[in-house]
Design a protein around this motif. Sequence first.
Motif, short mmCIF file in Angstrom:
data_model
loop_
_atom_site.label_atom_id
_atom_site.label_comp_id
_atom_site.label_asym_id
_atom_site.label_seq_id
_atom_site.Cartn_x
_atom_site.Cartn_y
_atom_site.Cartn_z
N LYS A 221 0.85 -1.18 0.00
CA LYS A 221 0.00 0.00 0.00
C LYS A 221 0.89 1.23 0.00
O LYS A 221 1.60 1.51 0.98
N LEU A 222 0.88 1.97 -1.10
CA LEU A 222 1.70 3.16 -1.21
C LEU A 222 1.14 4.26 -0.33
O LEU A 222 -0.02 4.66 -0.47
N CYS A 223 1.95 4.77 0.60
CA CYS A 223 1.50 5.77 1.56
C CYS A 223 2.12 7.15 1.35
O CYS A 223 1.54 8.16 1.76
N LEU A 224 3.29 7.19 0.71
CA LEU A 224 3.96 8.47 0.52
C LEU A 224 5.00 8.32 -0.59
O LEU A 224 5.62 7.26 -0.73
N VAL A 225 5.16 9.38 -1.38
CA VAL A 225 6.22 9.43 -2.38
C VAL A 225 7.05 10.67 -2.09
O VAL A 225 6.50 11.76 -1.89
N GLN A 226 8.37 10.52 -2.06
CA GLN A 226 9.27 11.64 -1.84
C GLN A 226 10.04 11.90 -3.13
O GLN A 226 10.53 10.96 -3.76
N LEU A 227 10.16 13.18 -3.50
CA LEU A 227 10.84 13.57 -4.72
C LEU A 227 11.76 14.75 -4.43
O LEU A 227 11.43 15.62 -3.61
N ALA A 228 12.89 14.77 -5.11
CA ALA A 228 13.79 15.93 -4.99
C ALA A 228 14.54 16.12 -6.29
O ALA A 228 14.91 15.14 -6.96
N VAL A 229 14.76 17.38 -6.66
CA VAL A 229 15.57 17.71 -7.82
C VAL A 229 16.81 18.45 -7.32
O VAL A 229 16.85 18.90 -6.18
N PRO A 230 17.84 18.57 -8.14
CA PRO A 230 19.05 19.30 -7.70
C PRO A 230 18.68 20.71 -7.29
O PRO A 230 17.89 21.38 -7.97
N GLY A 231 19.20 21.15 -6.18
CA GLY A 231 18.90 22.51 -5.76
C GLY A 231 18.92 22.69 -4.27
O GLY A 231 19.57 21.95 -3.54
N ASP A 232 18.16 23.66 -3.82
CA ASP A 232 18.14 24.08 -2.43
C ASP A 232 16.80 23.69 -1.83
O ASP A 232 15.75 24.04 -2.35
N ASP A 233 16.82 22.97 -0.69
CA ASP A 233 15.58 22.55 -0.04
C ASP A 233 14.66 23.73 0.28
O ASP A 233 13.43 23.60 0.28
N ASP A 234 15.24 24.88 0.56
CA ASP A 234 14.43 26.04 0.94
C ASP A 234 13.54 26.51 -0.21
O ASP A 234 12.57 27.22 -0.01
N LYS A 235 13.89 26.13 -1.43
CA LYS A 235 13.10 26.53 -2.59
C LYS A 235 12.12 25.44 -3.01
O LYS A 235 11.64 25.39 -4.14
N GLU A 236 11.82 24.54 -2.06
CA GLU A 236 10.88 23.45 -2.29
C GLU A 236 11.30 22.57 -3.45
O GLU A 236 10.47 22.11 -4.24
N ASP A 237 12.60 22.34 -3.55
CA ASP A 237 13.09 21.41 -4.55
C ASP A 237 12.86 19.97 -4.11
O ASP A 237 12.95 19.05 -4.92
N ALA A 238 12.60 19.76 -2.82
CA ALA A 238 12.26 18.45 -2.29
C ALA A 238 10.83 18.50 -1.75
O ALA A 238 10.48 19.40 -0.98
N VAL A 239 10.00 17.55 -2.17
CA VAL A 239 8.59 17.56 -1.77
C VAL A 239 8.12 16.17 -1.38
O VAL A 239 8.73 15.16 -1.74
N LEU A 240 7.01 16.16 -0.65
CA LEU A 240 6.31 14.93 -0.32
C LEU A 240 5.02 14.89 -1.14
O LEU A 240 4.36 15.92 -1.30
N VAL A 241 4.68 13.71 -1.64
CA VAL A 241 3.44 13.54 -2.39
C VAL A 241 2.57 12.55 -1.61
O VAL A 241 3.02 11.45 -1.29
N ASP A 242 1.34 12.97 -1.31
CA ASP A 242 0.44 12.14 -0.50
C ASP A 242 -0.55 11.39 -1.41
O ASP A 242 -1.58 11.94 -1.80
N PRO A 243 -0.26 10.13 -1.75
CA PRO A 243 -1.14 9.39 -2.65
C PRO A 243 -2.44 8.92 -2.01
O PRO A 243 -3.33 8.41 -2.70
N LEU A 244 -2.56 9.13 -0.68
CA LEU A 244 -3.79 8.70 0.01
C LEU A 244 -4.88 9.77 -0.05
O LEU A 244 -6.02 9.50 0.34
N VAL A 245 -4.54 10.95 -0.55
CA VAL A 245 -5.54 12.01 -0.68
C VAL A 245 -6.52 11.64 -1.80
O VAL A 245 -6.11 11.30 -2.91
N GLU A 246 -7.78 11.70 -1.51
CA GLU A 246 -8.80 11.33 -2.51
C GLU A 246 -8.71 12.25 -3.73
O GLU A 246 -8.62 13.47 -3.62
N GLY A 247 -8.70 11.63 -4.90
CA GLY A 247 -8.71 12.40 -6.14
C GLY A 247 -7.34 12.68 -6.72
O GLY A 247 -7.23 13.12 -7.86
N LEU A 248 -6.27 12.41 -5.95
CA LEU A 248 -4.93 12.67 -6.49
C LEU A 248 -4.52 11.52 -7.40
O LEU A 248 -4.57 10.35 -7.02
N SER A 249 -4.11 11.86 -8.62
CA SER A 249 -3.63 10.87 -9.58
C SER A 249 -2.12 10.95 -9.69
O SER A 249 -1.54 12.05 -9.73
#
Length: 387
Positions: free
Chosen positions: A38-66
């Motif tokens: 059961k997928l509960c969370l996806v974490q993604l990051a691109v090269p850069g600075d964390d302060d600029k939201e280059d790293a994010v969490l994706v919540d696949p349990l939210v209804e309607g999120l594809s």
Amino acid sequence: MKTITTTEALADYCARAATFPYVTVDTEFLRERTYYSKLCLVQLAVPGDDDKEDAVLVDPLVEGLSLEPLYALFRDEGVVKVFHAARQDLEIFWVDAGVFPSPLFDTQVAAMVAGFGDQVGYETLVRKVCKASLDKSSRFTDWSRRPLTDAQKKYAIGDVTYLREIYEFLKAELDKSGREKWVKEELSVLTDPATYDISPREAWRRVKTRTNSGRFLAVVRELAAFREEFAQSRNIPRSRVYKDDALMELASTKPKDIAELGRSRLLLREARKGEIADGILAAVAAGLECPSSDLPEVESDGREKLQVNPALADLLRVLLKARCEEAGVAQKLVASAAELDLLAAGKKDVPAVKGWRAEVFGKDALRLCKGELALGVKGSSVRVIVI
């Protein structure tokens, strides 16, 4: 740190990620109560600075999120998708959408090629490469519960932020050594659908048995196939249907009716009635009625019948250790003990003498077996001597 909860926000992030040379990816999931993770969370990051939201969490349990924007990014050949120990993550995406991230880079495989030892853990790489430490307190939390705590979010985001530095370090090492093709060879197994597609008819091969009796194995095969199909269709763990020890007991006692089934010592109460009980009795009957021509056989690598030269096997182990230390590659990645025994018995068709492994060990191993090489010692080092 930002948590993505809408498909639109995910599409925006993935569109931005597509402009970078790589994106790091990790997941959090649960499998204790289900057949499929059961997928509960996806974490993604691109090269850069964390302060600029280059790293994010994706919540696949939210209804309607594809997750389709993420899968579109996975198909983008212009962006390398970086994971650590990717197998379970890839299984989730393959089962959910039939997609593999491409191109793929697995830092665990790369680290083994780069001399960090066997199956090196992420925490070890963070410590050695990034000179940092991870907070492990949230490792075994329930990732399906909401809201996530700040500690959980911090732990999860660390799995992709440090991964950027680790990837860049390992890629530079591979570029320097010319071993990137070695990693690609290993990753071809991870992106093979056969690695994850479980055929119920073949599920019996994972059950440990102590007999080679074809009739007994036929009953085991039918019981394992029924369990697999039932667990898949209900998305419940195999053990919730019946455990391996109960399966082996049933294959031994071969119950013919509910009364005989009720005498089982190891079968769960829920399995003694209803659909599971009916399935067990049908599976046992099918195994007993299996035509002789269709009786299963235990696949063997033939080692029990081989005439292994023990002295040669020992020399091959010394050669493997010496060559792997010299090349800075994990021994486990190059050859197993079983392969060394096969070589010492005169067999030549083993993975250890093919592909990139031949360069590190295989060619010399075959020459040693032919008597064309000898091993000597100088100080604390093993020397290979051409005869």
